[in-house]
Design an enzyme around this catalytic site. Sequence first.
Site, mmCIF file in Angstrom:
data_model
loop_
_atom_site.group_PDB
_atom_site.id
_atom_site.type_symbol
_atom_site.label_atom_id
_atom_site.label_comp_id
_atom_site.label_asym_id
_atom_site.label_seq_id
_atom_site.Cartn_x
_atom_site.Cartn_y
_atom_site.Cartn_z
ATOM 1 N N ASP A 113 0.816 -1.214 0.000
ATOM 2 C CA ASP A 113 0.000 0.000 0.000
ATOM 3 C C ASP A 113 0.852 1.267 0.000
ATOM 4 O O ASP A 113 0.544 2.253 0.668
ATOM 5 C CB ASP A 113 -0.939 0.003 1.210
ATOM 6 C CG ASP A 113 -2.072 1.014 1.053
ATOM 7 O OD1 ASP A 113 -2.451 1.302 -0.093
ATOM 8 O OD2 ASP A 113 -2.554 1.525 2.080
ATOM 9 N N ASP A 138 2.941 0.999 -5.326
ATOM 10 C CA ASP A 138 1.529 0.995 -5.682
ATOM 11 C C ASP A 138 1.258 2.144 -6.647
ATOM 12 O O ASP A 138 1.695 2.123 -7.785
ATOM 13 C CB ASP A 138 0.670 1.081 -4.417
ATOM 14 C CG ASP A 138 -0.783 0.726 -4.677
ATOM 15 O OD1 ASP A 138 -1.122 0.432 -5.823
ATOM 16 O OD2 ASP A 138 -1.585 0.754 -3.728
ATOM 17 N N ASP A 142 -3.238 8.955 -5.215
ATOM 18 C CA ASP A 142 -4.594 8.429 -5.049
ATOM 19 C C ASP A 142 -5.469 9.456 -4.344
ATOM 20 O O ASP A 142 -5.060 10.044 -3.333
ATOM 21 C CB ASP A 142 -4.591 7.148 -4.212
ATOM 22 C CG ASP A 142 -4.072 5.940 -4.969
ATOM 23 O OD1 ASP A 142 -3.575 6.105 -6.098
ATOM 24 O OD2 ASP A 142 -4.150 4.818 -4.415
ATOM 25 N N ARG A 193 -3.790 4.794 -15.948
ATOM 26 C CA ARG A 193 -4.341 5.652 -14.899
ATOM 27 C C ARG A 193 -3.820 7.087 -14.991
ATOM 28 O O ARG A 193 -3.165 7.585 -14.085
ATOM 29 C CB ARG A 193 -4.072 5.083 -13.500
ATOM 30 C CG ARG A 193 -4.724 3.749 -13.257
ATOM 31 C CD ARG A 193 -4.571 3.297 -11.815
ATOM 32 N NE ARG A 193 -5.169 1.990 -11.579
ATOM 33 C CZ ARG A 193 -5.162 1.352 -10.423
ATOM 34 N NH1 ARG A 193 -4.587 1.922 -9.371
ATOM 35 N NH2 ARG A 193 -5.739 0.169 -10.293
#
Length: 327
Positions: A113, A138, A142, A193
């Site tokens: 994470d 990761d 985010d 992304r």
Amino acid sequence: MAGQAEGFGRHAIGGLHGNVYHVTTLGGTHDRSSIYNDGPGSLRDGCRQQEPLWIVFDVSGTLRLASGLRVSSYKTIDGRGQRIVLSGKGLLLRECEHVILCNLEVEGGRGHDADAVQIKPGSRHVWVDRCGLRDFADGLLDVTCGSTDVTVSRCRFWAHDKAVLIGASSAHVGDRRIRVTIHHCFFDGTRQRQPRVRFARVHLYNNYTRNWGIYTVCASVESQIISQSNIYEAGDKKRVFTHMPEQAADKDRSCSGRIRSEGDMFLNGAQEYTGNDDAETAEDSPWDFEVRVCYQPCSVQPASMALKELLECRTGWQPVPLPEDVS
């Protein structure tokens, strides 16, 4: 700087009304406090304090984090005037508000994470400006779990797979409140992304994305994205936009999101198709997001080769001085 953000994070003031906190040490290996970078004069010590602070650096170098660095509300971390690299772990913006991150490099994150910048849960009024993010276990950035009113500007994302995630999963229906602006950023060879979006309302403008590995922008469950005057330069993969249907936890069937392209530039065979891959459910998600009534003004420039050249050299960390009125 405070009050100069554009877009949804424009109200972020950081540590505007607080004292200036000077980071005088990046830590070392002599004792336990320095290993964890939490002694007096450390960045971690400044970030944990509850009062508003404008954090500046008296030193340059690499700060090797043994654990994620949690940032409390009303903080500005201002890397201007120095070259600060955070490695090992990233920045955690959890249940906080009014945070500004400026002119930092975050790279080399490892472990479960590990995100370079993690904005969750329930954080708001955040501005990430002129940061260089690369090579994490990761994601690079985010915005999830109900966090909202975020602007990401003049940042460089590179040497990574998953760049920016907005909306954690189809189970997090509270992410319908998320609003994010990304502008004047450079996505340099990141695979996917740029960003991937669930539920949220997202405005992308004047960004440059080149040589992606899978797709650039992904609209998933109920998301609404306006791509305005961006530059998409394909490498081997040509498709720019994609849609991924998912089923929201409180709905009885799946749907994807929507993308509107306005004035984008498509280079080297980049395919600009923005139609919904899930046509059966497209009409069930009416378009209710109009950037022009959300905020004004914003400095959208026409997509051009001059803009492309500017973003190649003027994104991420920059050797800019710290203003005298801050130091």
